[in-house]
Every structure is written in C-alpha cells, then in structure tokens.
Design a protein around this motif. Structure first.
Motif, PDB file in Angstrom:
ATOM      1  N   ARG A 196      -6.897  73.700  11.533  1.00 34.77           N
ATOM      2  CA  ARG A 196      -8.145  72.649  11.804  1.00 34.77           C
ATOM      3  C   ARG A 196      -7.740  71.327  11.500  1.00 34.77           C
ATOM      4  O   ARG A 196      -8.192  70.391  12.406  1.00 34.77           O
TER       5      ARG A 196
ATOM      6  N   CYS B  91     -10.866  66.776  16.572  1.00 37.31           N
ATOM      7  CA  CYS B  91     -11.747  66.502  17.677  1.00 37.31           C
ATOM      8  C   CYS B  91     -13.264  66.534  17.378  1.00 37.31           C
ATOM      9  O   CYS B  91     -13.683  66.840  16.411  1.00 37.31           O
ATOM     10  N   GLU B  92     -13.742  65.688  18.374  1.00 30.79           N
ATOM     11  CA  GLU B  92     -15.481  65.896  18.314  1.00 30.79           C
ATOM     12  C   GLU B  92     -16.149  67.146  18.237  1.00 30.79           C
ATOM     13  O   GLU B  92     -15.476  68.072  19.002  1.00 30.79           O
ATOM     14  N   GLU B  93     -16.737  67.463  17.442  1.00 29.47           N
ATOM     15  CA  GLU B  93     -17.557  68.946  17.422  1.00 29.47           C
ATOM     16  C   GLU B  93     -18.940  68.809  16.813  1.00 29.47           C
ATOM     17  O   GLU B  93     -19.466  67.612  16.592  1.00 29.47           O
ATOM     18  N   HIS B  94     -19.663  69.768  17.134  1.00 29.60           N
ATOM     19  CA  HIS B  94     -21.171  69.622  16.946  1.00 29.60           C
ATOM     20  C   HIS B  94     -21.471  69.535  15.393  1.00 29.60           C
ATOM     21  O   HIS B  94     -20.718  70.120  14.508  1.00 29.60           O
TER      22      HIS B  94
ATOM     23  N   HIS C  41     -21.587  72.893  13.455  1.00 24.38           N
ATOM     24  CA  HIS C  41     -20.297  73.354  13.353  1.00 24.38           C
ATOM     25  C   HIS C  41     -19.506  72.916  12.356  1.00 24.38           C
ATOM     26  O   HIS C  41     -18.933  73.605  11.366  1.00 24.38           O
ATOM     27  N   LYS C  42     -19.563  71.518  12.246  1.00 29.45           N
ATOM     28  CA  LYS C  42     -18.712  70.912  11.176  1.00 29.45           C
ATOM     29  C   LYS C  42     -19.379  70.999   9.714  1.00 29.45           C
ATOM     30  O   LYS C  42     -18.573  71.335   8.863  1.00 29.45           O
TER      31      LYS C  42
ATOM     32  N   LYS D 140     -21.934  79.112  19.442  1.00 34.47           N
ATOM     33  CA  LYS D 140     -20.679  79.145  18.648  1.00 34.47           C
ATOM     34  C   LYS D 140     -21.162  78.880  17.141  1.00 34.47           C
ATOM     35  O   LYS D 140     -20.459  79.401  16.309  1.00 34.47           O
ATOM     36  N   CYS D 141     -21.939  78.028  17.015  1.00 31.07           N
ATOM     37  CA  CYS D 141     -22.518  77.664  15.679  1.00 31.07           C
ATOM     38  C   CYS D 141     -23.124  78.768  14.839  1.00 31.07           C
ATOM     39  O   CYS D 141     -23.000  78.882  13.439  1.00 31.07           O
TER      40      CYS D 141
END
Length: 447
Positions: A355, A360-363, A366-367, A419-420
């Motif tokens: 990772r 990259c940009e992520e929700h 999710h982060k 996904k989250c």
C-alpha cells in the motif's frame, strides 16, 4: 551401623516405609473420587501404617524418634496426596461434566434401545459439546487429573463411536428367513447384539447397576459361539450376513476392554505420544520462523519463504493421526490456529508494505480502515510474542488495545461504499481473531 546390629525399632520402621512406598504410585496416579472402593482401600492401608508407626517404641532415643517422625510424615504426605487427588477442583469438574453426559445418555440413548426413536441432533450436539469441554479441563501435568480426563473422554467417545457406527451401518438386513434355516438364528443373534449395544452404552456411562462388563462379555462370546456353529457353506450372501454380525460383536467386545487398556497403556500421558511429538515439532519450527520475522531488520525479505514454509507446516498438521483421541484433536486444532495466525500476520504486513508503494486518492472511510489495520498489525506482533496468563498486566493492556481498534472500526462510516463496507468487515474479523488468539495463548491448556 551393621544391619545385624540395627535396632529392632529402626528395622520395623524401614519395613513400614517399604510397604508405604509400594503403594506410592497407586496414590499418585489415583484418578477416582473419595467414595470409590480403591480410595477407601488406599486410605485404609495408609491409616493402618500410621498406627503401626505410632506403635513403634522409640525408647526415648533421638535417632529412633527422628526415624519415626520421618516415616509418619511420608505416610501423612501420601494420605494428603490421595485426598487432594480425589477432591481436586478440576477432578470435580470432570465428574460434573461426566454426570451431564450420563443424564444425556439416560434421556436420549437408553430409550433408543428399548424401542425409541432414532438419535437426535440434540444428542449429537450435546455429546460433542461435552467432549470439547473435557478436552479443555486443565490438568497442570498432574498424573491423576490426566488419567481421570482420559478415562472419562474414553468412555464418552466410545459411546459416540458406538452410536455413529450403528447409525452409519443400517444395512439392508435382516435377510428373509425363507432364504435358509440359518437366517432365523442370525436374525435372533442380531437382535441380541442390538440389546447388548444398549447395555454396553449404559455400562460405559455407569447408568446400569444391574449388569457387569464380565457378564456382558460372556453373553457376547456366547452369541459368537452360536454364530460359529452355523453351517452356511455355499451361501455367500448368508455368510456375509453372519460375518457382519460377528464384526459387530467383536467391536463391542473391544469397547469392553477400554478400562483395562487405559490403565495398562498409560494412554492418558501424551507427553511421548507420536502424534503429539509431531505437533510439537511443527510448533517448534513455527516459533523459529516467528522469531526470525519479529526480529528481522528487513522482514519483507522473509515474507515469501516464510509463508511457503508455514503452508507446508499446515500440511504436516493435516497428516497428524488423531488416534480417536480428542486431546490430540484439540492439540492439533490449536497448532493449526498458531500457524494460521502467523500466516495472517505476514499477509497483513505484505498488504501494508504494498500500500505504501501506491499512493493515491481514496475514500476517507477506506483510509480510516487501513489506519486501523496498521495498528492491528503492530498489536498482532505483540500478541504473537505474548507468553503469560490472563492475570498479567500485559494481557489486559493488549485486550484493551484490541477493544479500542474494534470501537474505532465501529465508528467508521462507509457512506454507502461497498468496498469500504467489505474492508471494515474484514478488519473487524481480524481484530476478533487476534482477541481469540490472545485468549487461546493465555488459557494455560495442556494435554
């Protein structure tokens, strides 16, 4: 002092000590309760020896007084050991669990052999739960407790096997009595074998006081003789029928030998058991891999080779013979969890390393989950190294840290992101598995 010149009182004390010594192993290995015949016998012998010691005349001589005191202390020590064995809290726990099994057999199985219905799922689940609880009773390496646990497990597992075999075997029998005159006799014997099966279960579980193992053995041997006397030459189908009933009788006779076998083979002491030694060998290698990973300056270099070897260790554990022994089954289950936990640790470390390479940009949700996974990875490393009891401060600290991570995950709002949701669900499962593993490591179980 020459033996011929030894004082008669000293000689008598030595004789008594020799007699006491002769039953020492029986006392140490006593696995029954205080109302058992053998308990009363051993208690009576030791009490008698105490009276004998007390009656030895010291004539006021210091050396004889000391010798008598030592002899009395040794005998009193054995009496105390006998009492402690019979009343140990874990011995009482074993008996209480066995009493539950007796009630289950009385309610669900004894009626079965008196024309009742088939074995229920409730019985199968109940007996499996009882076996699992028995394997979790702690013995602390104490011979008497190991022996008591093994004997109890042996009886209950035998009952489970007898019933499972009976349910599996429902053959397309009996044959029609028109086929051959011998069929009627085999059918009759088979009915008697079914009754004997119920009697055997009741005997093993101590719920039948009107029958003895010796008498049942004679009955089964008599049925075997009746079958051997039958002339079924040239009738393959009838011969196979008789063979099947003979095998059933032989199986029941083997179960009747359980008590004697358990006493003579020392099967309760698994320290030198081949399957246990194989499990220990796997665990030893797993711990070496774990230490290499936890101590390495650059553990990522070891990830691939470690995982490959750990998967191989899982394969070795799959090959371990359980010998129909639930304690070996439990030992293997725990070893599999140990190895799988280390594989999970390596997988998570690898995922966290990868990772870092792809920023990259992520929700935000999710982060947040990944941040928790990073924390769980560090905590899991500590849990892998943990070696203590549930009373240790470090155990309480690790438990609190894991609980905080679960609360942090609970606070994450996926905001409809599938996904989250999936990531959070996996993270929660991981945290719960680490908690369970911490419990497993600290429950002081032994075989």
């Amino acid at each position: 002092m020459e033996m011929g010149n030894q004082h008669p009182s000293i000689s008598r004390l030595q004789e008594i000590q020799k007699e006491v010594k002769s039953i020492e192993q029986q006392v140490i290995g006593f696995s029954g309760l205080s109302d058992d015949k053998n308990y009363k016998k051993l208690e009576r012998v030791l009490t008698k020896q105490l009276f004998e010691i007390d009656s030895v005349d010291t004539e006021g001589k210091g050396d004889i007084q000391q010798a008598r005191k030592r002899a009395a202390q040794e005998t009193e020590h054995l009496l105390k050991e006998l009492e402690q064995n019979a009343n140990h809290p874990h011995r009482i726990e074993i008996q209480n669990i066995f009493t539950e099994a007796q009630s289950l057999v009385k309610e669900k199985i004894v009626p079965l052999y008196s024309g009742g219905n088939c074995v229920t799922d409730e019985f199968e689940e109940g007996i499996q739960d009882i076996i699992l609880r028995l394997t979790h009773v702690k013995t602390g390496g104490k011979i008497s407790l190991r022996k008591a646990r093994y004997h109890t497990l042996t009886k209950i597992c035998a009952v489970q096997e007898i019933i499972e075999d009976c349910m599996k075997k429902q053959p397309s029998l009996p044959l029609s009595e028109d086929a051959h005159p011998s069929v009627a006799k085999i059918n009759s014997v088979m009915c008697e074998v079914n009754k004997a099966r119920g009697t055997l279960i009741a005997l093993l579980m101590g719920v039948n006081s009107n029958e003895t193992c010796k008498h049942l053995s004679c009955v089964l041997s008599g049925l075997m003789a009746d079958l051997d006397a039958l002339d079924v030459c040239g009738h393959t189908e009838i011969r196979n029928y008789r063979k099947e009933v003979v095998e059933d009788i032989n199986q029941l006779l083997r179960y009747l030998d359980l008590e004697e076998e358990a006493d003579t083979t020392h099967a309760f002491d698994l320290g030198q058991n081949h399957s246990i030694l194989k499990i220990e060998k796997v665990l030893k290698r797993m711990r070496e891999i774990k230490n290499e990973l936890l101590q390495a300056q650059n553990p990522s270099e070891l990830y691939l080779s470690s995982k490959t070897e750990l998967q191989g260790l899982i394969g070795q554990l799959d090959e371990v013979s359980l010998e129909k022994n639930p304690c070996i089954r439990e030992a293997r289950r725990r070893a599999v969890i140990e190895v799988q936990t280390l594989i999970t640790y390596v997988d998570l470390k690898e995922a966290l390393e990868k990772r870092k390479l792809f920023v990259c940009e992520e929700h935000p949700s999710h982060k947040a989950v990944w941040n928790v996974l990073g924390n769980l990875s560090e905590i899991q490393g500590e849990v892998l190294s943990f070696d203590g009891s549930r009373n240790d401060k470090n155990y309480i600290r690790l438990e609190e840290l894991l609980t905080k991570q679960l609360l942090a995950l609970d606070a994450v709002d996926p905001q409809g992101e599938e996904k989250c949701k999936a990531a959070r669900k996996q993270a929660v499962k991981l945290a719960q598995n680490i908690l369970s593993y911490l419990d497993l490591k600290s429950d002081e179980w032994e075989y």
